[in-house]
Design an enzyme around this catalytic site. Sequence first.
Site, short mmCIF file in Angstrom:
data_model
loop_
_atom_site.label_atom_id
_atom_site.label_comp_id
_atom_site.label_asym_id
_atom_site.label_seq_id
_atom_site.Cartn_x
_atom_site.Cartn_y
_atom_site.Cartn_z
N GLU A 86 -44.16 -12.10 -12.32
CA GLU A 86 -45.42 -12.87 -12.38
C GLU A 86 -45.67 -13.40 -13.79
O GLU A 86 -46.22 -14.48 -14.07
CB GLU A 86 -46.66 -12.23 -11.95
CG GLU A 86 -46.38 -11.81 -10.49
CD GLU A 86 -45.88 -10.55 -10.33
OE1 GLU A 86 -46.30 -9.58 -9.50
OE2 GLU A 86 -44.95 -10.03 -11.08
N TRP B 171 -1.70 -4.37 -4.12
CA TRP B 171 -3.16 -4.38 -3.74
C TRP B 171 -3.39 -4.50 -2.26
O TRP B 171 -2.29 -5.23 -1.78
CB TRP B 171 -3.67 -5.26 -4.58
CG TRP B 171 -3.71 -5.34 -6.20
CD1 TRP B 171 -3.07 -5.64 -7.10
CD2 TRP B 171 -4.50 -4.25 -6.59
NE1 TRP B 171 -3.44 -5.19 -8.15
CE2 TRP B 171 -4.70 -4.47 -8.18
CE3 TRP B 171 -5.72 -3.46 -6.29
CZ2 TRP B 171 -5.07 -3.75 -9.15
CZ3 TRP B 171 -6.61 -2.67 -7.45
CH2 TRP B 171 -6.11 -3.05 -8.57
N ARG C 245 -16.33 -5.70 -14.25
CA ARG C 245 -15.74 -6.58 -15.17
C ARG C 245 -16.19 -7.79 -14.43
O ARG C 245 -15.75 -8.44 -13.53
CB ARG C 245 -14.31 -6.59 -15.08
CG ARG C 245 -13.67 -5.21 -15.82
CD ARG C 245 -12.05 -5.21 -15.83
NE ARG C 245 -11.43 -4.76 -14.63
CZ ARG C 245 -11.38 -3.67 -13.89
NH1 ARG C 245 -12.11 -2.71 -14.65
NH2 ARG C 245 -10.79 -3.47 -12.97
#
Length: 361
Positions: free
Chosen positions: A55, A173, A210
Amino acid sequence: MTETDKKIYMKKAIELAQHGEGFVNPNPLVGSIIVKNGKIIGEGYHAQFGGPHAEVNAFNNATEDVTDATMFVTLEPCAHYGKTPPCALKIIEKKIKKVIIAKTDPNPLVHMKGIELLKNAGIEVEYGLLSDEVELQNEIFLKYIQTKLPFVSIKYAMTADGKLATKKMDSKWITNEASRAYVHELRNRHMAIMVGVNTIIHDDARLNTRLDKPHRNPIRIIIDPDLDIPRDAYVVKTAQVQPTWVVTKKYEQRLVDLGVRIIQMPDIDLVALMKKLGEEKVDSVLIEGGSYTHGKALESGIVDKVYVFIAPKLVGGKQALTPVGSEGVDLMSDAYQLKHVKYTPFGDDILMEGTIIKEKI
């Protein structure tokens, strides 16, 4: 002003609030809009813990006199003196005519007191607009302020056949680059990140954030009963830069000298650990592995939310790791059920997230 207009302005305030993510904990994410004569003349959000509230920032950014304007704010304005003066008094001072609030603040120091203060000053107040959206946005704050316990999330990536790694423990991965990038958003959202020591041993995980924008690194918490952590691990070598806490039954001065904080427990009790973290104003913990740690966290009842990245890959094999280890449940009726389930695509990957239903069905 129509109800549709009100929702548009409140959504804008909610979007503004999100900019404070990672910087205001253990305070809530709050956004505010000032509207006069059908246009926005001021906007602000809570940008940093200890800094001006949404605010006040909206008033500071106002482009014209705010007298008789309508203020939209995502969470009830505070009515007490903390690190900053009460926002409700500032609203009264600025002669705002009407305040529209998304959600009341469950904090006992604030709940309905800000609204009462505004009403007693002759300001018209509405509340409840898009409160569900603000509740979800502030799920971390809402749990912490009411229980003094951290909001705990589990995050893992798995193949379509439910594997964390191959039988040779290869996991790089599973998911694509977009999924892995979003993990850093989750790390930025939580004050701490927790793993079992095997994640450090096998992956030499950095457990940092990151992002190509302002962010913070979480406190790293490693569950390591027997102090098996490699002394040359990245988390140890960088312990003086990024807080690194090891929860263990033992003690080693060498680790302390390297900057590691040792939290000794005769038995590794995750419930007791969460209570200790809450007492130290850690409002949120992201658990990122491994399989055994996930299982123990679920069994202990500390988990509030689950983030599951699913990749379109199959690896097979009886020896391949599954995401949730430990003993597991005996019956499907005892399974941990999720609510508020949401699916988000990241390329060909899918993120499924949901909140744990604490009461068994």
